[in-house]
Design a protein around this motif. Structure first.
Motif, PDB file in Angstrom:
ATOM      1  N   ALA A  32       0.835  -1.203   0.000  1.00  0.00           N
ATOM      2  CA  ALA A  32       0.000   0.000   0.000  1.00  0.00           C
ATOM      3  C   ALA A  32       0.872   1.255   0.000  1.00  0.00           C
ATOM      4  N   GLN A  33       1.878   1.276   0.839  1.00  0.00           N
ATOM      5  CA  GLN A  33       2.747   2.443   0.949  1.00  0.00           C
ATOM      6  C   GLN A  33       3.503   2.696  -0.360  1.00  0.00           C
ATOM      7  N   LYS A  34       4.108   1.659  -0.918  1.00  0.00           N
ATOM      8  CA  LYS A  34       4.919   1.821  -2.131  1.00  0.00           C
ATOM      9  C   LYS A  34       4.077   2.243  -3.336  1.00  0.00           C
ATOM     10  N   LEU A  35       2.814   1.801  -3.373  1.00  0.00           N
ATOM     11  CA  LEU A  35       1.956   2.122  -4.518  1.00  0.00           C
ATOM     12  C   LEU A  35       0.989   3.268  -4.224  1.00  0.00           C
ATOM     13  N   HIS A  36       1.162   3.903  -3.063  1.00  0.00           N
ATOM     14  CA  HIS A  36       0.326   5.052  -2.672  1.00  0.00           C
ATOM     15  C   HIS A  36      -1.169   4.691  -2.677  1.00  0.00           C
ATOM     16  N   LEU A  37      -1.468   3.551  -2.082  1.00  0.00           N
ATOM     17  CA  LEU A  37      -2.849   3.087  -1.928  1.00  0.00           C
ATOM     18  C   LEU A  37      -3.192   3.077  -0.442  1.00  0.00           C
ATOM     19  N   ARG A  38      -4.471   3.159  -0.153  1.00  0.00           N
ATOM     20  CA  ARG A  38      -4.896   2.945   1.229  1.00  0.00           C
ATOM     21  C   ARG A  38      -4.845   1.440   1.478  1.00  0.00           C
ATOM     22  N   GLN A  39      -4.546   1.038   2.704  1.00  0.00           N
ATOM     23  CA  GLN A  39      -4.390  -0.386   2.992  1.00  0.00           C
ATOM     24  C   GLN A  39      -5.652  -1.191   2.661  1.00  0.00           C
ATOM     25  N   PRO A  40      -6.873  -0.716   2.984  1.00  0.00           N
ATOM     26  CA  PRO A  40      -8.056  -1.506   2.601  1.00  0.00           C
ATOM     27  C   PRO A  40      -8.180  -1.692   1.088  1.00  0.00           C
ATOM     28  N   GLN A  41      -7.797  -0.659   0.348  1.00  0.00           N
ATOM     29  CA  GLN A  41      -7.828  -0.741  -1.118  1.00  0.00           C
ATOM     30  C   GLN A  41      -6.816  -1.784  -1.597  1.00  0.00           C
ATOM     31  N   ALA A  42      -5.606  -1.741  -1.055  1.00  0.00           N
ATOM     32  CA  ALA A  42      -4.574  -2.720  -1.428  1.00  0.00           C
ATOM     33  C   ALA A  42      -5.037  -4.129  -1.065  1.00  0.00           C
ATOM     34  N   SER A  43      -5.650  -4.281   0.095  1.00  0.00           N
ATOM     35  CA  SER A  43      -6.137  -5.599   0.527  1.00  0.00           C
ATOM     36  C   SER A  43      -7.192  -6.154  -0.421  1.00  0.00           C
ATOM     37  N   LYS A  44      -8.078  -5.295  -0.910  1.00  0.00           N
ATOM     38  CA  LYS A  44      -9.103  -5.742  -1.864  1.00  0.00           C
ATOM     39  C   LYS A  44      -8.464  -6.218  -3.165  1.00  0.00           C
ATOM     40  N   HIS A  45      -7.477  -5.459  -3.643  1.00  0.00           N
ATOM     41  CA  HIS A  45      -6.781  -5.867  -4.873  1.00  0.00           C
ATOM     42  C   HIS A  45      -6.032  -7.187  -4.656  1.00  0.00           C
ATOM     43  N   LEU A  46      -5.406  -7.325  -3.514  1.00  0.00           N
ATOM     44  CA  LEU A  46      -4.674  -8.558  -3.212  1.00  0.00           C
ATOM     45  C   LEU A  46      -5.615  -9.749  -3.097  1.00  0.00           C
ATOM     46  N   LYS A  47      -6.819  -9.525  -2.603  1.00  0.00           N
ATOM     47  CA  LYS A  47      -7.808 -10.615  -2.521  1.00  0.00           C
ATOM     48  C   LYS A  47      -8.170 -11.099  -3.920  1.00  0.00           C
ATOM     49  N   VAL A  48      -8.381 -10.168  -4.836  1.00  0.00           N
ATOM     50  CA  VAL A  48      -8.685 -10.545  -6.226  1.00  0.00           C
ATOM     51  C   VAL A  48      -7.526 -11.343  -6.815  1.00  0.00           C
ATOM     52  N   LEU A  49      -6.305 -10.880  -6.579  1.00  0.00           N
ATOM     53  CA  LEU A  49      -5.132 -11.590  -7.093  1.00  0.00           C
ATOM     54  C   LEU A  49      -4.978 -12.964  -6.447  1.00  0.00           C
ATOM     55  N   ALA A  50      -5.294 -13.058  -5.176  1.00  0.00           N
ATOM     56  CA  ALA A  50      -5.223 -14.353  -4.484  1.00  0.00           C
ATOM     57  C   ALA A  50      -6.313 -15.292  -4.990  1.00  0.00           C
ATOM     58  N   ASP A  51      -7.528 -14.775  -5.199  1.00  0.00           N
ATOM     59  CA  ASP A  51      -8.622 -15.603  -5.717  1.00  0.00           C
ATOM     60  C   ASP A  51      -8.293 -16.145  -7.109  1.00  0.00           C
ATOM     61  N   ALA A  52      -7.559 -15.358  -7.897  1.00  0.00           N
ATOM     62  CA  ALA A  52      -7.138 -15.790  -9.238  1.00  0.00           C
ATOM     63  C   ALA A  52      -5.872 -16.647  -9.180  1.00  0.00           C
ATOM     64  N   LYS A  53      -5.369 -16.883  -7.967  1.00  0.00           N
ATOM     65  CA  LYS A  53      -4.176 -17.704  -7.730  1.00  0.00           C
ATOM     66  C   LYS A  53      -2.908 -17.107  -8.349  1.00  0.00           C
ATOM     67  N   ILE A  54      -2.901 -15.780  -8.465  1.00  0.00           N
ATOM     68  CA  ILE A  54      -1.733 -15.081  -8.981  1.00  0.00           C
ATOM     69  C   ILE A  54      -0.737 -14.821  -7.864  1.00  0.00           C
ATOM     70  N   VAL A  55      -1.261 -14.600  -6.658  1.00  0.00           N
ATOM     71  CA  VAL A  55      -0.401 -14.399  -5.489  1.00  0.00           C
ATOM     72  C   VAL A  55      -0.721 -15.449  -4.437  1.00  0.00           C
ATOM     73  N   ILE A  56       0.265 -15.695  -3.607  1.00  0.00           N
ATOM     74  CA  ILE A  56       0.143 -16.603  -2.465  1.00  0.00           C
ATOM     75  C   ILE A  56       0.281 -15.738  -1.213  1.00  0.00           C
ATOM     76  N   VAL A  57      -0.524 -16.035  -0.210  1.00  0.00           N
ATOM     77  CA  VAL A  57      -0.481 -15.296   1.048  1.00  0.00           C
ATOM     78  C   VAL A  57       0.128 -16.202   2.104  1.00  0.00           C
ATOM     79  N   ARG A  58       1.127 -15.672   2.801  1.00  0.00           N
ATOM     80  CA  ARG A  58       1.764 -16.430   3.879  1.00  0.00           C
ATOM     81  C   ARG A  58       1.704 -15.610   5.161  1.00  0.00           C
ATOM     82  N   PRO A  59       1.023 -16.136   6.187  1.00  0.00           N
ATOM     83  CA  PRO A  59       1.016 -15.412   7.462  1.00  0.00           C
ATOM     84  C   PRO A  59       2.378 -15.492   8.126  1.00  0.00           C
TER      85      PRO A  59
END
Length: 105
Positions: A32-59
């Protein structure tokens, strides 16, 4: 190839996220910081990318680290390879036709 992959990548912010993740994995806050996005906005985009299996999330502790899925990009490369082969054959045929035309003159 799943159309959701291309739909996910078609949105500019998600495309920029993927470009950023090419360098290394990042937590959502840094993305979010590097792309000048709000964190909730970045999280929504990351969810779409994760649902499409483009990104992997690791806690990791209290953070969620996002990285690109090598499996998905191998799939994309395989899909693109069919078209690379098609165009290579077409360009090879064009080369042959041009050589014949040059030899005629």
């Amino acid at each position: 190839m799943d159309p959701a992959t291309f739909n996910a990548l078609a949105e500019p912010n998600r495309f920029h996220i993927v470009e950023l993740l090419c360098r290394r994995p990042y937590p959502v806050g840094e993305i979010a910081q590097k792309l000048h996005l709000r964190q909730p906005q970045a999280s929504k985009h990351l969810k779409v990318l994760a649902d499409a299996k483009i990104v992997i999330v690791r806690p990791r502790a209290n953070k969620r680290i996002y990285e690109l899925s090598s499996k998905k990009f191998k799939e994309i490369d395989g899909w693109l390879n069919r078209y690379r082969n098609l165009w290579k054959k077409r360009f090879d045929r064009l080369d042959e036709l041009l050589k014949k035309e040059v030899n005629r003159s």
